[in-house]
Design an enzyme around this catalytic site. Structure first.
Site, PDB file in Angstrom:
ATOM      1  N   THR A 127     -13.379 -16.217  -8.902  1.00 23.54           N
ATOM      2  CA  THR A 127     -13.648 -17.092  -7.772  1.00 23.54           C
ATOM      3  C   THR A 127     -14.870 -16.642  -6.996  1.00 23.54           C
ATOM      4  O   THR A 127     -15.208 -15.445  -6.991  1.00 23.54           O
ATOM      5  CB  THR A 127     -12.432 -17.111  -6.818  1.00 23.54           C
ATOM      6  OG1 THR A 127     -12.784 -17.749  -5.585  1.00 23.54           O
ATOM      7  CG2 THR A 127     -11.976 -15.699  -6.490  1.00 23.54           C
ATOM      8  N   GLU A 129     -14.926 -16.328  -3.982  1.00 25.64           N
ATOM      9  CA  GLU A 129     -14.455 -15.470  -2.896  1.00 25.64           C
ATOM     10  C   GLU A 129     -14.643 -13.995  -3.228  1.00 25.64           C
ATOM     11  O   GLU A 129     -14.498 -13.144  -2.347  1.00 25.64           O
ATOM     12  CB  GLU A 129     -12.987 -15.761  -2.586  1.00 25.64           C
ATOM     13  CG  GLU A 129     -12.728 -17.128  -1.975  1.00 25.64           C
ATOM     14  CD  GLU A 129     -13.189 -17.230  -0.520  1.00 25.64           C
ATOM     15  OE1 GLU A 129     -13.251 -16.185   0.167  1.00 25.64           O
ATOM     16  OE2 GLU A 129     -13.477 -18.353  -0.086  1.00 25.64           O
ATOM     17  N   TYR A 151      -6.875 -12.324  -0.823  1.00 30.64           N
ATOM     18  CA  TYR A 151      -7.044 -13.182  -2.003  1.00 30.64           C
ATOM     19  C   TYR A 151      -8.249 -12.736  -2.817  1.00 30.64           C
ATOM     20  O   TYR A 151      -8.169 -12.510  -4.031  1.00 30.64           O
ATOM     21  CB  TYR A 151      -7.199 -14.639  -1.583  1.00 30.64           C
ATOM     22  CG  TYR A 151      -7.644 -15.550  -2.702  1.00 30.64           C
ATOM     23  CD1 TYR A 151      -6.750 -15.960  -3.686  1.00 30.64           C
ATOM     24  CD2 TYR A 151      -8.964 -15.994  -2.787  1.00 30.64           C
ATOM     25  CE1 TYR A 151      -7.158 -16.781  -4.738  1.00 30.64           C
ATOM     26  CE2 TYR A 151      -9.382 -16.811  -3.825  1.00 30.64           C
ATOM     27  CZ  TYR A 151      -8.485 -17.199  -4.794  1.00 30.64           C
ATOM     28  OH  TYR A 151      -8.888 -17.998  -5.824  1.00 30.64           O
ATOM     29  N   LYS A 155      -8.295 -10.991  -6.604  1.00 33.39           N
ATOM     30  CA  LYS A 155      -9.058 -11.601  -7.697  1.00 33.39           C
ATOM     31  C   LYS A 155     -10.120 -10.646  -8.243  1.00 33.39           C
ATOM     32  O   LYS A 155     -10.475 -10.697  -9.429  1.00 33.39           O
ATOM     33  CB  LYS A 155      -9.711 -12.893  -7.206  1.00 33.39           C
ATOM     34  CG  LYS A 155      -8.762 -14.083  -7.128  1.00 33.39           C
ATOM     35  CD  LYS A 155      -8.397 -14.585  -8.523  1.00 33.39           C
ATOM     36  CE  LYS A 155      -7.724 -15.927  -8.497  1.00 33.39           C
ATOM     37  NZ  LYS A 155      -7.527 -16.485  -9.857  1.00 33.39           N
TER      38      LYS A 155
END
Length: 360
Positions: A127, A129, A151, A155
């Site tokens: 991602t 992010e 999160y 990841k």
């Protein structure tokens, strides 16, 4: 005939990927959590497909994951299952890590333990992010990672475990660093869908102002259908590599709100600053907005919706994907918004007519 296992098949990406693979002649297996029965609406239209098979299980259950991989021995595994909501990851960091990070460890360990490394190709959904506090823009495969949420951190663990499995054990394992990708199938807790669903319902008099967080946040938005096509392309390479997938353009949340209003025939003006900012109706055109009036507040900034550590701007550089695999997005952020508004307006109209027809 190839076979594929998709974890997270009931989600936005999983449903589009299942469609794509079935069209390519694959036999598709989907891992679904036993508690997710009510969230299977995205794949209801595929349930009559003879080549689609659903299996109950969870990435937190390593023995179940291993047994399923042993039974199926799939050609390809697409790991799309995750706790995907950034805000919720601050509330449940342990669960987020258990699913997003250790779930990937379980999948990759099972592939190795079962001796499937020479057969099974693995895709990990990374991602944007991961980048978080970005030192440069746009972000490419060489940009340093600095996640700003549990999160993103979970990841990042999954990303490097996948890379390590490729480099240390020779697995065909790829990571797709996907920037924000949306669709009418996006969950209503995500900001784009929150905007289109909320404004569509407000246009029909079904709800009041839509609460939002940081309107200044800028994102690189694409269509999920384009992005799952690239997931498949990544596993068709001769040599496994990681790719950034993005449109290369970014827009603010405030712009997305304005677009959604325009698609509903509502012109919005933004007033105030920071936590006092609102979006107010300045004019209305068209029948779809017959239930709102000039001066009405349709969006409010809610301070509690801001993240503890904000990611202000993300924009991806997908030039490697374009150069190596010929991938290009086909839907702009503006077109994406229009498609989402149309779908959510249809839902809102059905909801209003259903309420009107209910006996008193």
């Amino acid at each position: 005939m190839k076979s594929a296992l998709i974890t997270g098949i009931t989600g936005q990406d999983g449903s589009y990927l299942a469609e794509d693979l079935l069209q390519r002649g694959y036999t598709v297996h989907g891992l679904v959590r036993p508690s997710s029965t009510r969230s299977r609406w995205r794949i209801d239209h595929l349930c009559s497909e003879e080549r689609l098979h659903l299996h109950e299980g969870d990435l937190t259950d390593g023995s179940r994951v291993t047994r399923l991989l042993a039974e199926l021995a799939p050609d390809e595994v697409y790991n799309l299952a995750a706790q995907t909501h950034v805000a919720k990851s601050f509330e449940s960091p342990e669960l987020t890590a258990e699913v997003n990070a250790l779930g990937v460890v379980r999948l990759l360990s099972a592939i190795r333990t079962l001796g499937l490394g020479a057969r099974t190709r693995f895709y990990q959904a990374s991602t944007s992010e991961l980048f978080g506090a970005v030192p440069e823009s746009p972000q490419s495969e060489q940009t340093p990672f600095h996640p700003r949420s549990p999160y993103g951190a979970s990841k990042l663990h999954a990303h490097w475990v996948t890379v390590n499995s490729r480099e240390a054990h020779g697995l065909f394992a790829c990571c797709g660093i996907l920037f924000n990708h949306e669709s009418p199938r996006r969950g209503e807790e995500f900001v784009t869908r929150k905007i289109t669903r909320g404004l569509a319902r407000a246009s029909q008099g079904l709800q009041g102002a839509v609460p939002l967080g940081n309107l200044d946040a800028r994102r690189d938005w694409g269509h999920a259908r384009d992005y799952v096509r690239m997931q498949w392309q990544m596993l068709q390479q001769e040599v496994p590599e990681d790719f950034v997938i993005a449109t290369g353009t970014q827009h603010s949340v405030r712009e997305f709100v304005s677009w959604a209003g325009e698609d509903l025939g509502i012109s919005l003006s933004f007033e105030g600053k920071g936590s006092e900012e609102v979006a107010r109706v300045s004019s209305v055109t068209g029948e779809s907005a017959a239930h709102v009036v000039p001066g009405q507040v349709l969006v409010r900034v809610e301070p509690q919706l801001f993240r503890p550590t904000e990611v202000g701007s993300l924009c991806g550089d997908a030039s490697k994907a374009k150069r190596r695999l010929g991938w290009r997005p086909t839907v702009s952020a503006r077109q994406l918004c229009t498609e989402m508004v149309a779908a959510d307006l249809d839902l809102a109209l059905k909801e209003r007519f259903s309420q009107a027809s209910d006996p008193v």
